[in-house]
Design an enzyme around this catalytic site. Structure first.
Site, PDB file in Angstrom:
ATOM      1  N   LYS A 151      34.140  20.778  89.692  1.00 39.11           N
ATOM      2  CA  LYS A 151      35.086  21.254  90.935  1.00 39.11           C
ATOM      3  C   LYS A 151      36.404  21.588  90.338  1.00 39.11           C
ATOM      4  CE  LYS A 151      36.754  18.948  94.905  1.00 39.11           C
ATOM      5  NZ  LYS A 151      36.400  20.093  95.515  1.00 39.11           N
TER       6      LYS A 151
ATOM      7  N   GLY B  85      27.397  28.659 103.102  1.00 39.11           N
ATOM      8  CA  GLY B  85      25.977  28.582 103.363  1.00 39.11           C
ATOM      9  C   GLY B  85      25.672  29.752 104.155  1.00 39.11           C
TER      10      GLY B  85
ATOM     11  N   GLY C 110      40.763  20.432 100.355  1.00 40.54           N
ATOM     12  CA  GLY C 110      42.214  20.498  99.926  1.00 40.54           C
ATOM     13  C   GLY C 110      42.381  20.336  98.414  1.00 40.54           C
TER      14      GLY C 110
ATOM     15  N   SER D  57      31.382  25.876  92.088  1.00 45.11           N
ATOM     16  CA  SER D  57      32.288  24.867  92.133  1.00 45.11           C
ATOM     17  C   SER D  57      32.574  23.980  93.385  1.00 45.11           C
ATOM     18  CB  SER D  57      33.676  25.615  91.657  1.00 45.11           C
ATOM     19  OG  SER D  57      34.612  24.860  91.694  1.00 45.11           O
TER      20      SER D  57
ATOM     21  N   LYS E 146      37.329  33.922  90.064  1.00 46.33           N
ATOM     22  CA  LYS E 146      36.440  33.826  91.419  1.00 46.33           C
ATOM     23  C   LYS E 146      37.265  34.587  92.502  1.00 46.33           C
ATOM     24  CE  LYS E 146      34.009  30.479  94.135  1.00 46.33           C
ATOM     25  NZ  LYS E 146      33.749  29.243  94.122  1.00 46.33           N
TER      26      LYS E 146
ATOM     27  N   ALA F 259      37.558  21.818 104.123  1.00 43.16           N
ATOM     28  CA  ALA F 259      39.004  22.073 103.828  1.00 43.16           C
ATOM     29  C   ALA F 259      39.248  20.514 103.130  1.00 43.16           C
ATOM     30  CB  ALA F 259      40.064  22.290 104.870  1.00 43.16           C
TER      31      ALA F 259
ATOM     32  N   GLY G  77      25.772  31.642 100.428  1.00 40.97           N
ATOM     33  CA  GLY G  77      24.703  31.484 101.284  1.00 40.97           C
ATOM     34  C   GLY G  77      23.458  31.678 100.656  1.00 40.97           C
TER      35      GLY G  77
ATOM     36  N   CYS H 232      43.298  29.993  96.283  1.00 44.88           N
ATOM     37  CA  CYS H 232      44.128  29.060  97.026  1.00 44.88           C
ATOM     38  C   CYS H 232      45.477  29.770  97.333  1.00 44.88           C
ATOM     39  CB  CYS H 232      44.223  27.821  96.380  1.00 44.88           C
ATOM     40  SG  CYS H 232      44.299  27.827  94.575  1.00 44.88           S
TER      41      CYS H 232
ATOM     42  N   ASN I 160      34.182  33.461  97.008  1.00 46.07           N
ATOM     43  CA  ASN I 160      34.679  32.055  97.574  1.00 46.07           C
ATOM     44  C   ASN I 160      34.464  31.710  99.183  1.00 46.07           C
ATOM     45  OD1 ASN I 160      35.876  29.256  97.831  1.00 46.07           O
ATOM     46  ND2 ASN I 160      37.055  29.945  95.934  1.00 46.07           N
TER      47      ASN I 160
HETATM   48  C1  LIG Z   1      32.457  21.093 100.019  1.00 48.35           C
HETATM   49  C2  LIG Z   1      32.907  22.554  98.929  1.00 48.35           C
HETATM   50  C3  LIG Z   1      34.093  22.511  98.343  1.00 48.35           C
HETATM   51  C4  LIG Z   1      34.249  23.652  97.420  1.00 48.35           C
HETATM   52  N1  LIG Z   1      35.283  23.565  96.319  1.00 48.35           N
HETATM   53  C5  LIG Z   1      35.521  24.530  95.615  1.00 48.35           C
HETATM   54  C6  LIG Z   1      36.453  24.480  94.878  1.00 48.35           C
HETATM   55  O1  LIG Z   1      37.001  23.468  94.426  1.00 48.35           O
HETATM   56  N2  LIG Z   1      36.583  25.559  94.035  1.00 48.35           N
HETATM   57  C7  LIG Z   1      36.043  26.722  94.313  1.00 48.35           C
HETATM   58  O2  LIG Z   1      36.244  27.855  93.573  1.00 48.35           O
HETATM   59  N3  LIG Z   1      35.373  26.879  95.368  1.00 48.35           N
HETATM   60  C8  LIG Z   1      34.952  25.984  95.969  1.00 48.35           C
HETATM   61  N4  LIG Z   1      33.912  25.887  97.150  1.00 48.35           N
HETATM   62  C9  LIG Z   1      33.374  27.336  97.398  1.00 48.35           C
HETATM   63  C10 LIG Z   1      31.992  27.445  96.544  1.00 48.35           C
HETATM   64  O3  LIG Z   1      32.199  27.151  95.191  1.00 48.35           O
HETATM   65  C11 LIG Z   1      31.344  28.657  96.822  1.00 48.35           C
HETATM   66  O4  LIG Z   1      32.069  29.572  96.657  1.00 48.35           O
HETATM   67  C12 LIG Z   1      30.941  28.901  98.503  1.00 48.35           C
HETATM   68  O5  LIG Z   1      30.692  27.577  99.112  1.00 48.35           O
HETATM   69  C13 LIG Z   1      29.783  29.860  98.933  1.00 48.35           C
HETATM   70  O6  LIG Z   1      28.687  29.388  98.263  1.00 48.35           O
HETATM   71  P1  LIG Z   1      27.385  28.653  98.990  1.00 48.35           P
HETATM   72  O7  LIG Z   1      27.148  29.337 100.501  1.00 48.35           O
HETATM   73  O8  LIG Z   1      26.422  28.521  98.259  1.00 48.35           O
HETATM   74  O9  LIG Z   1      27.989  27.269  99.443  1.00 48.35           O
HETATM   75  C14 LIG Z   1      33.578  24.842  97.916  1.00 48.35           C
HETATM   76  C15 LIG Z   1      32.744  24.768  98.553  1.00 48.35           C
HETATM   77  C16 LIG Z   1      32.153  23.760  99.457  1.00 48.35           C
HETATM   78  C17 LIG Z   1      31.048  23.848 100.248  1.00 48.35           C
END
Ligand SMILES: Cc1cc2nc3c(=O)[nH]c(=O)nc-3n(C[C@H](O)[C@H](O)[C@H](O)COP(=O)(O)O)c2cc1C
Ligand SMILES: Cc1cc2nc3c(=O)[nH]c(=O)nc-3n(C[C@H](O)[C@H](O)[C@H](O)COP(=O)(O)OP(=O)(O)OC[C@H]3O[C@@H](n4cnc5c(N)ncnc54)[C@H](O)[C@@H]3O)c2cc1C
Ligand code: FES
Lengths: 308, 243
Positions: A45, A220, A72, A21, A168, A70, A247, A132, A195
């Site tokens: 999202k 990441g 937001g 997401s 989540k 962030a 990650g 959140c 998250n």
């Molecule tokens: C730019 C960005 C926006 C994100 N927005 C949300 C969101 O709206 N809702 C949510 O549950 N997680 C959000 N996340 C968290 C990701 O869904 C995920 O849990 C987190 O990035 C870890 O995975 P990754 O290391 O593969 O990115 C966001 C992450 C990023 C990088």
């Protein structure tokens, strides 16, 4: 031949990779593009009852070992998101890629109302983002920080929808397994973990935090060990499936997540590091690696790290 | 792969030039490696961070129209002050053919000046159509001439050059100029009109588009336009990709 298909609450995903997401999931055509790029499922999202503008920039940065964001929770609101989901469903139908609608709220009632509106668009799953801050308690503590609050949100959402619910979880807690048990007991159909990890960057020349919001969430490569540990601890304690997220950028990362007990694997930041091809590349690498190690299906490998 | 700064890097301002009442150029102390059409994110700590096209990469030059809170604060900056930049990001223009027609409206002329410099260095002939509401708002006219470009001016009030919008002038010029390709940057309406002209004349065309930029590198989805990302798949797209 290696079979990458997995079963998630009765849905067959052609591969375990799920778009996380908040990464790219803003519109129907973009969701379709991610599905075409090979994702097994896509998540929109997170949306709230009313539209939100989000924070001023900088909101997303890459810092050498991962991203920090962030944003937001900027989103067009539940009504608009329901239209996006309905449109995306049409585009995704020929690809047979399920769509996960992510929602959040600042009160339990808001979660329920948002879930109700989103259900009208018939997404395949609803993901409840409880990471959140919880305004109800006025401490800014996320629902995910308190097992009881997490359970309440889960029950409230389950009460208004018949669509499978994924909760989540946040890693920013003392005992993530305790929260996982609480949401399982409250009726969650699956869990997504994790998250982002709370963090901050400072610019030494400006002498101030770089994100306009000052703090943000890390994602990441840097958070993979944290995510693996969380998924491992959760799957030790619950029976419902877990989407292991955090990650994953390579097939090997995905396999680690599955060995930790994940049923499916979330992919977010990898889209920055490898582009949309990430989905196909990770799949190929995963299949090659499984072949090399003598595994034929995801079921065969799932959770094997628990056995040693 | 050119170097990309993903975290903001401080650049001192060397020189500030007034281009028009609302537009200023900032020449910075430092270099980047960029393709014309690429953009940088400019951070003013405590204010905001916004995208701007590069007018040059060594030294780094940006040109900013004052339209709101961020650009107003940027316009207050003086030589010796610091701007923080990350990037460059996105896809730039590719030089197609030997005879280019560049069409810019408003601050859209900024990346085209960079493109004209590269194209001239490569021996291309370049015609530049610069459009604005009135004569005082036309920018970079002498800069294009100094590069050896043919400059064609269009003002909506007719105070200088052709009276009307840039695309109307382009429509008149194409039959005699017979360019190999068109590159455009400017307001949405201008790009739409140019698209129709390019389709009619079967000319390859590339345009630089805008959208709300947050990350600048293709993860947040904020800049999506019908499934493509302005920050990573663009901001420059060929007409055939955008249709
Ligand atoms: C730019 C960005 C926006 C994100 N927005 C949300 C969101 O709206 N809702 C949510 O549950 N997680 C959000 N996340 C968290 C990701 O869904 C995920 O849990 C987190 O990035 C870890 O995975 P990754 O290391 O593969 O990115 C966001 C992450 C990023 C990088
Ligand atoms: C790829 C790209 C290149 C650009 N290059 C230049 C340039 O070379 N020179 C120049 O003067 N301007 C350029 N812009 C536009 C510039 O980013 C906006 O004018 C600036 O962000 C306005 O900020 P503000 O606070 O002054 O005004 P605001 O009142 O905040 O906004 C005015 C208008 O600017 C646009 N805008 C605001 N924030 C953003 C954002 N984060 N991303 C994109 N657009 C935004 C919106 O259309 C808005 O309606 C470019 C935009 C993009 C997307
Ligand atoms: S600005 Fe984030 S994807 Fe383009």
């Amino acid at each position: 031949m290696v079979n990458l298909g997995v079963d998630l609450c009765g849905y067959r995903l052609k591969n375990p990779l799920v778009l996380a997401s908040g990464v790219l999931g803003t519109g129907p055509e973009l969701l379709a593009r991610v599905a075409e790029a090979g994702a097994g499922a896509v998540t929109t999202k997170s949306c709230s009852l009313a539209p939100r503008r989000g924070h001023p920039n900088p909101t997303v940065l890459e810092w050498g070992h991962g991203l920090i964001n962030a944003v937001g929770l900027a989103n067009p609101g539940a009504e608009a998101m329901a239209r996006i989901i309905a449109e995306a469903k049409k585009l995704l139908a020929p690809l047979k890629t399920p769509i996960i609608a992510s929602i959040f709220g600042s009160t339990i009632e808001e979660f329920a109302r948002t879930a109700h509106i989103i259900s009208s668009a018939s997404p395949d799953f609803i993901e409840v983002n409880i990471s959140c801050p919880n305004v109800e308690e006025e401490f800014g503590r996320p629902f995910a920080a308190d097992p009881e609050a997490a359970a309440k949100v889960t029950r409230a959402v389950k009460a208004v929808t018949s669509i499978p619910v994924i909760v989540k979880l946040s890693p920013n807690v003392t005992d993530i397994a305790e929260v996982a048990c609480a949401v399982e007991e409250a009726g969650a159909d699956a869990i997504c973990a994790i998250n982002t990890v709370a963090g901050m960057l400072i610019d030494v020349y400006a002498g101030r935090p770089i994100l306009a919001n000052r703090t943000g969430g890390l994602s990441g490569p840097a958070i993979k060990p944290i995510a693996l540990r969380c998924v491992y601890e959760i799957t030790q304690n619950v029976k419902i499936p877990v989407i292991g997220t955090g990650g994953v950028t390579t097939g090997k990362d995905a396999l680690e997540m599955i060995m930790a007990g994940a049923t499916a694997v979330g992919v977010g930041s990898a889209v920055y590091y490898r582009g949309l091809q990430a989905f196909n590349l990770i799949q190929e690498e995963l299949a090659d690696l499984m072949q090399k190690l003598g595994y034929r299906s995801i079921e065969e490998v799932r959770g094997i790290a628990h056995r040693s | 792969m050119p170097t990309v700064h993903n975290l903001p890097v401080p650049f001192a301002i060397k020189l500030v030039k007034d281009e028009s009442l609302k537009v200023k150029t900032f020449i910075l102390d430092g270099k980047l490696e960029a393709i014309p059409g690429q953009f940088v994110m400019v951070w003013l700590p405590g204010v905001d961070e916004k995208p701007f096209s590069l007018v040059n990469d060594s030294p780094v030059v940006i040109t900013v129209a004052r339209v709101g809170p961020f650009t107003s604060q940027l316009h207050e900056k003086k030589p010796g002050d610091t701007l923080w930049l990350r990037g460059p990001y996105g896809k730039g223009f590719s030089i197609e053919g030997n005879k280019l027609l560049l069409v810019g409206g408003g601050y859209g002329v900024a990346p085209l000046l960079f493109l004209a410099r590269r194209a001239r260095a490569q021996g291309c002939s370049v015609d530049a159509v610069i459009g604005a509401r009135c004569a005082e708002e036309l920018i970079f006219v002498e800069d294009f001439r100094a590069l050896g470009c043919q400059v064609h001016l269009a003002t909506e009030d007719g105070s200088l050059g052709f009276r009307g919008k840039a695309p109307e002038l382009v429509e008149k010029l194409i039959p005699e100029l017979r360019p190999d390709s068109i590159c455009g940057c400017g307001p949405e309406g201008m790009l739409e009109a140019l698209s129709e002209i390019a389709v009619f004349w079967k000319l390859p065309a590339q345009f630089s588009y805008e959208s709300y930029i947050r990350c600048g590198f293709g993860v947040c989805g904020s800049c999506e336009r019908k499934g493509w990302l302005v920050c990573r798949d663009g901001p420059v797209r060929s007409l055939s990709q955008s249709l």
